[in-house]
Motif scaffolding. Structure first.
Motif, PDB file in Angstrom:
ATOM      1  N   HIS A  63       2.190  31.844 -15.984  1.00 43.72           N
ATOM      2  CA  HIS A  63       3.910  32.243 -15.800  1.00 43.72           C
ATOM      3  C   HIS A  63       3.315  32.689 -14.237  1.00 43.72           C
ATOM      4  N   PHE A  64       4.327  32.111 -12.575  1.00 42.25           N
ATOM      5  CA  PHE A  64       4.233  32.458 -11.835  1.00 42.25           C
ATOM      6  C   PHE A  64       3.754  34.215 -11.273  1.00 42.25           C
ATOM      7  N   SER A  65       4.307  35.557 -12.157  1.00 40.52           N
ATOM      8  CA  SER A  65       3.427  36.616 -11.648  1.00 40.52           C
ATOM      9  C   SER A  65       2.461  36.615 -12.340  1.00 40.52           C
ATOM     10  N   GLY A 113      14.880  28.083 -10.583  1.00 42.49           N
ATOM     11  CA  GLY A 113      14.881  27.544 -12.500  1.00 42.49           C
ATOM     12  C   GLY A 113      13.402  26.859 -12.581  1.00 42.49           C
ATOM     13  N   TYR A 114      12.240  27.286 -11.962  1.00 49.18           N
ATOM     14  CA  TYR A 114      11.400  27.162 -12.406  1.00 49.18           C
ATOM     15  C   TYR A 114      10.653  27.897 -13.478  1.00 49.18           C
ATOM     16  N   THR A 115      10.573  27.847 -14.917  1.00 47.92           N
ATOM     17  CA  THR A 115       9.687  28.421 -15.452  1.00 47.92           C
ATOM     18  C   THR A 115       8.171  28.930 -15.292  1.00 47.92           C
ATOM     19  N   LYS A 116       7.255  28.175 -15.394  1.00 50.38           N
ATOM     20  CA  LYS A 116       5.972  28.267 -15.607  1.00 50.38           C
ATOM     21  C   LYS A 116       5.331  27.418 -13.934  1.00 50.38           C
ATOM     22  N   PRO A 117       4.280  27.205 -13.433  1.00 47.76           N
ATOM     23  CA  PRO A 117       3.700  26.224 -12.209  1.00 47.76           C
ATOM     24  C   PRO A 117       2.285  25.203 -13.397  1.00 47.76           C
ATOM     25  N   THR A 118       3.401  24.369 -12.612  1.00 47.76           N
ATOM     26  CA  THR A 118       3.026  23.317 -12.580  1.00 47.76           C
ATOM     27  C   THR A 118       1.514  22.695 -12.536  1.00 47.76           C
ATOM     28  N   PRO A 119       0.154  21.676 -13.854  1.00 49.57           N
ATOM     29  CA  PRO A 119      -0.937  21.851 -13.551  1.00 49.57           C
ATOM     30  C   PRO A 119      -1.811  22.670 -11.540  1.00 49.57           C
ATOM     31  N   ILE A 120      -1.264  21.596 -11.178  1.00 53.18           N
ATOM     32  CA  ILE A 120      -1.532  21.380  -9.685  1.00 53.18           C
ATOM     33  C   ILE A 120      -1.122  22.920  -8.575  1.00 53.18           C
ATOM     34  N   GLN A 121      -0.207  23.991  -9.283  1.00 60.15           N
ATOM     35  CA  GLN A 121       0.208  24.643  -8.329  1.00 60.15           C
ATOM     36  C   GLN A 121      -0.841  25.686  -9.296  1.00 60.15           C
ATOM     37  N   GLN A 122      -0.910  25.667 -10.293  1.00 56.36           N
ATOM     38  CA  GLN A 122      -1.913  27.287 -11.156  1.00 56.36           C
ATOM     39  C   GLN A 122      -2.939  26.894 -10.663  1.00 56.36           C
ATOM     40  N   ALA A 161      -2.765  13.434  -5.883  1.00 61.60           N
ATOM     41  CA  ALA A 161      -2.122  13.859  -6.265  1.00 61.60           C
ATOM     42  C   ALA A 161      -0.772  13.031  -6.038  1.00 61.60           C
ATOM     43  N   GLN A 162       0.641  12.654  -6.630  1.00 60.27           N
ATOM     44  CA  GLN A 162       1.396  11.820  -5.932  1.00 60.27           C
ATOM     45  C   GLN A 162       2.855  12.541  -6.278  1.00 60.27           C
ATOM     46  N   THR A 163       4.041  12.120  -5.321  1.00 58.12           N
ATOM     47  CA  THR A 163       5.128  12.988  -5.543  1.00 58.12           C
ATOM     48  C   THR A 163       5.456  13.610  -7.355  1.00 58.12           C
ATOM     49  N   GLY A 164       6.115  14.358  -7.551  1.00 60.44           N
ATOM     50  CA  GLY A 164       6.173  14.036  -8.807  1.00 60.44           C
ATOM     51  C   GLY A 164       5.964  15.436  -9.787  1.00 60.44           C
ATOM     52  N   THR A 165       4.103  16.018  -8.641  1.00 60.98           N
ATOM     53  CA  THR A 165       3.161  16.628  -9.847  1.00 60.98           C
ATOM     54  C   THR A 165       3.210  18.472  -9.246  1.00 60.98           C
ATOM     55  N   GLY A 166       4.724  18.803  -8.696  1.00 56.81           N
ATOM     56  CA  GLY A 166       4.392  19.505  -8.092  1.00 56.81           C
ATOM     57  C   GLY A 166       3.727  20.062  -6.890  1.00 56.81           C
ATOM     58  N   LYS A 167       2.983  19.102  -5.851  1.00 60.40           N
ATOM     59  CA  LYS A 167       2.624  19.662  -5.469  1.00 60.40           C
ATOM     60  C   LYS A 167       2.997  19.799  -3.895  1.00 60.40           C
ATOM     61  N   THR A 168       4.256  19.829  -3.698  1.00 61.87           N
ATOM     62  CA  THR A 168       5.017  20.710  -2.696  1.00 61.87           C
ATOM     63  C   THR A 168       5.174  22.087  -2.800  1.00 61.87           C
ATOM     64  N   ALA A 169       5.744  22.876  -3.666  1.00 55.17           N
ATOM     65  CA  ALA A 169       5.169  24.046  -4.104  1.00 55.17           C
ATOM     66  C   ALA A 169       3.675  24.586  -4.167  1.00 55.17           C
ATOM     67  N   ALA A 207      12.436  15.276   5.461  1.00 53.66           N
ATOM     68  CA  ALA A 207      13.253  16.483   5.074  1.00 53.66           C
ATOM     69  C   ALA A 207      13.075  17.271   3.477  1.00 53.66           C
ATOM     70  N   GLN A 208      12.746  16.217   2.946  1.00 52.03           N
ATOM     71  CA  GLN A 208      12.770  16.715   1.265  1.00 52.03           C
ATOM     72  C   GLN A 208      11.468  18.071   1.808  1.00 52.03           C
ATOM     73  N   ILE A 209      10.509  17.797   2.406  1.00 43.92           N
ATOM     74  CA  ILE A 209       9.568  19.000   2.178  1.00 43.92           C
ATOM     75  C   ILE A 209       9.736  20.553   2.923  1.00 43.92           C
ATOM     76  N   ALA A 266      14.284  26.310   0.408  1.00 47.86           N
ATOM     77  CA  ALA A 266      14.554  27.089  -0.946  1.00 47.86           C
ATOM     78  C   ALA A 266      13.559  27.652  -1.455  1.00 47.86           C
ATOM     79  N   TYR A 267      12.277  27.873  -0.935  1.00 48.68           N
ATOM     80  CA  TYR A 267      10.595  28.966  -1.857  1.00 48.68           C
ATOM     81  C   TYR A 267      11.103  29.872  -0.896  1.00 48.68           C
ATOM     82  N   GLY A 268      11.151  29.849   0.459  1.00 46.63           N
ATOM     83  CA  GLY A 268      11.502  30.651   1.521  1.00 46.63           C
ATOM     84  C   GLY A 268      12.488  31.681   1.491  1.00 46.63           C
TER      85      GLY A 268
HETATM   86  P1  AMP Z   1       7.306  17.163  -6.192  1.00 46.58           P
HETATM   87  O1  AMP Z   1       5.552  16.928  -6.549  1.00 46.58           O
HETATM   88  O2  AMP Z   1       6.591  18.404  -4.920  1.00 46.58           O
HETATM   89  O3  AMP Z   1       7.575  16.405  -5.049  1.00 46.58           O
HETATM   90  O4  AMP Z   1       7.916  18.114  -6.829  1.00 46.58           O
HETATM   91  C1  AMP Z   1       8.133  17.232  -7.785  1.00 46.58           C
HETATM   92  C2  AMP Z   1      10.064  17.709  -8.539  1.00 46.58           C
HETATM   93  O5  AMP Z   1       9.574  18.840  -9.470  1.00 46.58           O
HETATM   94  C3  AMP Z   1      10.736  18.445  -7.610  1.00 46.58           C
HETATM   95  O6  AMP Z   1      11.667  18.423  -7.538  1.00 46.58           O
HETATM   96  C4  AMP Z   1      10.436  20.091  -7.986  1.00 46.58           C
HETATM   97  O7  AMP Z   1      11.650  20.730  -7.172  1.00 46.58           O
HETATM   98  C5  AMP Z   1       9.768  20.578  -9.231  1.00 46.58           C
HETATM   99  N1  AMP Z   1       9.290  21.121  -9.597  1.00 46.58           N
HETATM  100  C6  AMP Z   1       8.383  21.692  -8.927  1.00 46.58           C
HETATM  101  N2  AMP Z   1       7.458  22.592  -8.748  1.00 46.58           N
HETATM  102  C7  AMP Z   1       8.018  22.966 -10.424  1.00 46.58           C
HETATM  103  C8  AMP Z   1       7.839  23.692 -11.111  1.00 46.58           C
HETATM  104  N3  AMP Z   1       6.787  24.555 -11.255  1.00 46.58           N
HETATM  105  N4  AMP Z   1       9.046  23.686 -12.513  1.00 46.58           N
HETATM  106  C9  AMP Z   1       9.825  23.304 -12.727  1.00 46.58           C
HETATM  107  N5  AMP Z   1       9.636  22.127 -11.803  1.00 46.58           N
HETATM  108  C10 AMP Z   1       8.887  22.418 -10.452  1.00 46.58           C
END
Ligand code: AMP
Length: 237
Positions: free
Chosen positions: A3-5, A21-30, A46-54, A89-91, A97-99
């Motif tokens: 979990h994020f916690s 609405g995020y419940t758990k971190p993606t692998p790159i976030q972890q 990593a490309q877009t779609g991995t959750g790299k921005t977060a 703009a997306q970043i 949003a996160y801040g």
């Molecule tokens: P990114 O790869 O950073 O462009 O993120 C791709 C999409 O995944 C974006 O729409 C994010 O809002 C979403 N996202 C990022 N992290 C999570 C997460 N932990 N749980 C659910 N969605 C996520």
């Protein structure tokens, strides 16, 4: 389930992630967040779609918020470079949003639109600036952006920036920013030019590689290749 916690994120960030609405971190976030919170540099495949921005924005927000600084005219604390205005703009929207429960400011600047509003928005200083390289240089060269206090530098989609001919701009920008900073570079591919740039700008980075988030369980084939830090002392930096 992680979990994020468990990632030692501060409460305002955890609440913002819940709101998103995020419940758990993606692998790159972890993999990335704990090391980025310690100040390590990162090379992310990593490309877009991995959750790299977060993965990069959460630690930057947390480190900034833990060490609040008074805003100075035209100064920025973090610079995120992205190849296109859409991505910039997306970043910036993600940082906002996160801040949302923190007192930090985020601005996106890019070409193709007037400079006037961007110059006004920069005047009092901005914590997080997300920019395309051309407009960034344009405004920085005219002293609308002061880089002396820059602490965080992120190059997102570096391979696309190279494909779009931004290499010279990137080299110029690297020369303008302080050497003491935390640096992150993300790229889906690693051609020689990018590997060379990465070697120049990153200091003993952790390396993380992931494939995009799949939409169904069967399709999920996420890998994290985690390279141990060579220098344990770097962790204590
Ligand atoms: P990114 O790869 O950073 O462009 O993120 C791709 C999409 O995944 C974006 O729409 C994010 O809002 C979403 N996202 C990022 N992290 C999570 C997460 N932990 N749980 C659910 N969605 C996520």
């Amino acid at each position: 389930m992680t979990h994020f916690s468990s990632l030692s994120l501060i409460d305002p960030l955890v609440r913002a992630l819940e709101a998103e609405g995020y419940t758990k971190p993606t692998p790159i976030q972890q993999q990335a967040i704990p090391y980025l919170l310690q100040g390590r540099d990162l090379l992310g495949f990593a490309q877009t779609g991995t959750g790299k921005t977060a993965a990069f924005s959460l630690p930057i927000l947390q480190r900034m918020s833990n060490l609040p600084k008074k805003r100075k005219p035209n100064a920025i604390r973090a610079l995120i470079l992205a190849p296109t205005r859409e991505l910039a703009a997306q970043i910036a929207d993600s940082f906002k949003a996160y801040g949302q429960y923190l007192e930090l400011t985020t601005l996106a600047i890019f070409g193709g639109v007037g400079r006037g509003k961007q110059i006004t928005d920069l005047a009092n200083g901005i914590d997080i600036l997300v920019a395309t390289p051309g407009r960034f240089l344009d405004l920085a060269n005219e002293n609308h952006i002061v880089l002396k206090d820059l602490e965080f530098f992120v190059l997102d989609e570096a391979d696309q920036m190279f494909d779009m001919g931004f290499i010279h701009d990137l080299r110029k920008i690297v020369k303008m920013i302080p050497t003491k900073r935390q640096t992150l570079l993300f790229s889906a591919t690693m051609p020689t030019d990018i590997a060379n740039l990465a070697n120049t700008i990153l200091d003993n980075p952790i390396k993380v590689e992931v494939t995009p988030i799949a939409t169904t369980a069967e399709k999920i084939d996420q890998r994290v290749i985690f390279v141990e830090q060579q220098n344990k002392n770097a962790l204590l930096k």
